[in-house]
Design a protein around this motif. Structure first.
Motif, mmCIF file in Angstrom:
data_model
loop_
_atom_site.group_PDB
_atom_site.id
_atom_site.type_symbol
_atom_site.label_atom_id
_atom_site.label_comp_id
_atom_site.label_asym_id
_atom_site.label_seq_id
_atom_site.Cartn_x
_atom_site.Cartn_y
_atom_site.Cartn_z
ATOM 1 N N UNK A 49 0.957 -0.837 -0.349
ATOM 2 C CA UNK A 49 -0.171 -0.493 0.162
ATOM 3 C C UNK A 49 1.150 1.225 -0.099
ATOM 4 N N UNK A 51 0.768 4.009 0.823
ATOM 5 C CA UNK A 51 0.757 4.751 2.704
ATOM 6 C C UNK A 51 1.656 3.570 3.891
ATOM 7 N N UNK A 54 5.216 4.570 1.149
ATOM 8 C CA UNK A 54 5.969 6.056 0.610
ATOM 9 C C UNK A 54 7.604 5.948 2.561
ATOM 10 N N UNK A 55 6.123 6.110 3.952
ATOM 11 C CA UNK A 55 7.522 6.451 5.235
ATOM 12 C C UNK A 55 8.324 5.303 5.045
ATOM 13 N N UNK A 58 11.014 6.741 2.884
ATOM 14 C CA UNK A 58 12.242 7.522 4.097
ATOM 15 C C UNK A 58 13.052 7.103 5.411
ATOM 16 N N UNK A 59 12.315 5.906 5.723
ATOM 17 C CA UNK A 59 13.435 5.113 6.557
ATOM 18 C C UNK A 59 14.784 4.389 6.516
ATOM 19 N N UNK A 62 17.230 6.920 5.707
ATOM 20 C CA UNK A 62 17.359 7.073 6.613
ATOM 21 C C UNK A 62 18.843 7.062 7.274
ATOM 22 N N UNK A 70 15.327 14.291 -5.877
ATOM 23 C CA UNK A 70 14.583 15.022 -6.275
ATOM 24 C C UNK A 70 14.894 15.066 -8.065
ATOM 25 N N UNK A 77 6.697 16.946 -10.273
ATOM 26 C CA UNK A 77 8.466 16.678 -9.254
ATOM 27 C C UNK A 77 8.352 15.487 -9.010
ATOM 28 N N UNK A 79 10.471 12.512 -6.613
ATOM 29 C CA UNK A 79 12.263 12.032 -5.946
ATOM 30 C C UNK A 79 12.061 10.448 -6.051
ATOM 31 N N UNK B 19 11.005 17.850 7.213
ATOM 32 C CA UNK B 19 10.895 16.995 6.749
ATOM 33 C C UNK B 19 9.671 17.915 5.750
ATOM 34 N N UNK B 22 9.573 18.577 2.114
ATOM 35 C CA UNK B 22 9.746 17.415 1.297
ATOM 36 C C UNK B 22 8.510 16.089 1.532
ATOM 37 N N UNK B 23 7.752 15.641 2.390
ATOM 38 C CA UNK B 23 6.978 14.526 2.349
ATOM 39 C C UNK B 23 6.074 15.140 1.798
ATOM 40 N N UNK B 25 5.412 17.515 -0.623
ATOM 41 C CA UNK B 25 6.111 17.286 -1.637
ATOM 42 C C UNK B 25 5.831 16.131 -2.410
ATOM 43 N N UNK B 26 6.228 15.040 -2.079
ATOM 44 C CA UNK B 26 6.619 14.111 -2.206
ATOM 45 C C UNK B 26 4.636 13.597 -2.096
ATOM 46 N N UNK B 56 -5.960 6.443 0.311
ATOM 47 C CA UNK B 56 -5.575 6.147 1.515
ATOM 48 C C UNK B 56 -4.967 5.988 2.491
ATOM 49 N N UNK B 62 -1.792 7.783 9.028
ATOM 50 C CA UNK B 62 0.099 7.506 7.360
ATOM 51 C C UNK B 62 0.760 8.590 8.457
ATOM 52 N N UNK B 65 2.887 6.412 10.339
ATOM 53 C CA UNK B 65 4.010 5.729 9.731
ATOM 54 C C UNK B 65 5.479 6.299 9.306
ATOM 55 N N UNK B 66 5.036 8.007 9.620
ATOM 56 C CA UNK B 66 6.133 8.337 8.865
ATOM 57 C C UNK B 66 7.367 9.078 9.948
ATOM 58 N N UNK B 68 9.015 8.156 13.986
ATOM 59 C CA UNK B 68 10.003 6.816 13.268
ATOM 60 C C UNK B 68 9.966 5.499 14.786
#
Lengths: 114, 344
Positions: A49, A51, A54-55, A58-59, A62, A70, A77, A79, B19, B22-23, B25-26, B56, B62, B65-66, B68
């Motif tokens: 999914x 949702x 995407x997270x 990013x993790x 990191x 980008x 635009x 990423x 963050x 950036x988040x 925009x994405x 979503x 959501x 989840x972003x 950490x």
């Protein structure tokens, strides 16, 4: 009585959680953006999914397994994520671990104790 | 697109600032991609956007989840203890308020409306205070404990079975009831001193009924001490909470206990040594309420006792502080001898 399907759903979710990272890393030797990765994985039978993905991306970034950039040349635009050299090394090791694990679990299933 | 903007706002607003852009925009790119795929080159409309947002899922999930790692004011480590302490404190506060209301009603039934209003105000205001201070104390304790734990994990040597603390000796156990009693005691006096210092005094009975209380203290002067009494009370609550959590004597329990004894003792001596603190009219009021006759021998004796009591209470506080301090100090030395001095 508990519903068998319901319990299986829950357990499958736990199993899937670990495999998703391998799935994502496996597809990122070429740069991809999130949504294209969803489609690629979907085609190969791994549904994830957005949702969740995407997270996760990013993790992993990191943790320095992924690099990102980008691209603003397109109309929209986006990423793009790519496996870092460090990520590549981790992924290769992870694949070996994964195969060992499969072998062990299979042998457990084929030779149940008792 | 209004809904999309609102959705993205809900997801990103609580995320760390650096963050967020950036988040955002994405995420916007993703939603636009998903809408585009849905309408297949046709007109983009609100219903397609709505479909995508539903797919979503809940924006709060959501956002979670972003983030950490979960963040706590009071983590599961202490949450259960926190809840039980909070319960006791709130119950105490409510009971004491009702008790004070009862006493003032017996003393003066004609002002029941006023007293009742006072009770309602107090029942709204005081529990909030109790809640806030308990939560603050626990948040601080929790922060300290998590930091200690983190340091233990990150430290070079890390965790080792040899480093496990010894099982507390029954001899050094602190009974939970003891800590609870301490907390109740502190709250009782805090509430009494704050709301009803006029009830601390000599009781006047007539025909077997409580008719009045002649206060020992000059209430105006007494009120000036209230902020210090509160600081002391909160220190006391902190001390008893530490005892409750640790469940046995440890170096930190000894330290907080001795510090509290010394500070409260010094404060008590300082406060009760102030001659202005006492009700200058105390003896006169005894006469006014007919407890003793003016000019009688009994009055003389009572006046002597009164001035002696004012003098001796300071010595009493000083002496009991000294004794308690020395006793605890000796106990601490014995504790350290039997445990080695390493355990903190």
């Amino acid at each position: 009585m508990k519903d068998v399907q319901e319990v299986i759903q829950g357990l499958m979710q736990e199993l899937r959680r670990g495999t998703i990272i391998i799935g994502v890393l496996s597809q990122l030797s070429e740069p991809q953006y999130g949504y294209s990765l969803v489609s690629v994985l979907e085609e190969k039978g791994i549904s994830i999914d957005p949702g969740t993905l995407y997270p996760l991306l990013r993790r992993l970034e990191k943790q320095e397994l992924l690099e990102s950039k980008w691209d603003t040349n397109e109309a929209r635009p986006r990423k793009y994520y790519l496996l870092s050299p460090f990520g590549k090394e981790v992924y290769e090791q992870l694949c070996i671990e994964w195969k060992n694990m499969i072998a062990s679990v299979e042998s457990l299933i084929d030779h149940p104790g008792g | 697109m209004e809904q999309v903007n609102r959705y993205i706002y809900v997801v990103t607003q609580k995320l760390p600032k650096q963050q967020r852009a950036d988040i955002e925009r994405e995420l916007r790119g993703l939603i636009e991609d998903m809408i585009e795929e849905r309408v297949m080159g046709g007109e983009e409309d609100e219903s397609a956007a709505e479909q995508v947002l539903i797919e979503l899922g809940n924006p709060h999930d959501l956002a979670a989840k972003y983030r950490s790692e979960p963040r706590y004011l009071i983590s599961p480590l202490l949450f259960d203890t926190y809840l039980s302490v909070l319960k006791i404190i709130l119950i105490c506060i409510v009971l004491i308020q009702i008790f004070v209301f009862g006493i003032s009603f017996i003393l003066d039934p004609t002002h029941v409306q006023e007293q009742f209003n006072h009770l309602i105000r107090a029942l709204i205001f005081v529990p909030v205070q109790g809640f806030a201070w308990t939560t603050l104390t626990f948040a601080f304790l929790d922060y300290a404990m998590r930091k200690e734990k983190k340091a233990g994990i990150a430290g070079k040597s890390g965790w080792h079975p040899a480093k496990l603390p010894p099982i507390p000796d029954a001899k050094w156990e602190i009974k939970q009831s003891e800590s609870v009693l301490g907390i109740m005691f502190t709250i009782f006096f805090l509430v009494l001193f704050t709301f009803s210092p006029h009830l601390i005094g000599a009781t006047v009975f007539s025909e077997g009924n409580l008719k009045n209380v002649i206060p020992f203290f000059n209430l105006e002067v007494f009120r000036e001490y209230l902020p210090f009494i509160w600081i002391l009370g909160l220190l006391g609550l902190f001390k008893d909470t530490v005892r409750w959590v640790k469940k046995s004597w440890t170096n930190s329990v000894f330290l907080t206990h001795i510090l509290f004894t010394i500070i409260s003792g010094l404060f008590g001596v300082f406060m009760f040594a102030n001659p202005e603190l006492y009700n200058a009219e105390f003896m006169n009021e005894l006469v006014v309420y007919g407890m003793v006759e003016a000019g009688s021998e009994k009055l003389d004796t009572l006046a002597k006792i009164w001035s002696l009591a004012i003098e001796w209470i300071v010595y009493l506080i000083g002496a009991s502080t000294l004794i308690e301090g020395i006793q605890s100090g000796v106990k601490w030395i014995r504790f350290r001898r039997s445990h080695g001095s390493k355990i903190v």
